[in-house]
Design a protein around this motif. Structure first.
Motif, PDB file in Angstrom:
ATOM      1  N   ASN A   1      97.082  25.925 118.650  1.00  0.00           N
ATOM      2  CA  ASN A   1      96.489  26.010 117.315  1.00  0.00           C
ATOM      3  C   ASN A   1      97.626  25.932 116.298  1.00  0.00           C
TER       4      ASN A   1
ATOM      5  N   MET B   1      94.650  28.427 109.531  1.00  0.00           N
ATOM      6  CA  MET B   1      94.552  27.481 110.638  1.00  0.00           C
ATOM      7  C   MET B   1      94.231  26.093 110.103  1.00  0.00           C
TER       8      MET B   1
ATOM      9  N   THR C   1      94.359  21.573 111.278  1.00  0.00           N
ATOM     10  CA  THR C   1      94.502  20.595 112.354  1.00  0.00           C
ATOM     11  C   THR C   1      95.856  19.907 112.192  1.00  0.00           C
TER      12      THR C   1
END
Length: 136
Positions: free
Chosen positions: A67, A79, A81
């Motif tokens: 992550n 968080m 991508t």
């Protein structure tokens, strides 16, 4: 005619009010310290004999589940991508042109993932620092 005082002045000092204040301060600091989250993401950094003295303003963290987390300044990690890392770094660079980017990668993260983030840095000419923990 000699007048005498009926009330005697007491010269002792009572510590009970002072201890009340100390306990109230203690409770206040205990409550406020539980609000502070130094680093909520658990990452076991690889060991190194030398650590950098640069204080990075921007942080990228990769945990063992692969992550990605990013943070700028005093912000908490959020968080993201992999595709959102480069726009985040470009935005951070617009705020602070001479910034360092620290990469906190768990020691179990595959080398390929670290290189992917490092390639973003080299493409955009960011100054990268790999975070490690000291050898004991």
């Amino acid at each position: 005619m000699a007048l005498k005082r009926r009330n005697k002045i007491e010269t002792s000092f009572s510590m009970s009010s002072m201890t009340d204040i100390i306990f109230l301060l203690l409770i206040f600091f205990m409550v406020t310290s539980s609000v502070v989250f130094p680093n909520a993401i658990k990452v076991l950094l690889p060991q190194s004999k030398k650590q950098t003295s640069a204080s990075p303003l921007t942080r990228i963290t990769i945990d063992k589940e692969l992550n990605y987390y990013v943070a700028f300044g005093k912000q908490r990690e959020k968080m993201v991508t992999y595709d959102e890392i480069e726009p985040f770094l470009l935005e951070a660079q617009s705020k602070e042109p001479e910034m360092y980017v620290a990469l906190y990668a768990d020691e179990n993260v595959p080398y390929k993932e670290v290189v992917k983030v490092l390639s973003i840095a080299t493409e955009n000419k960011f100054k990268m620092v790999l975070a490690t923990r000291p050898v004991k």
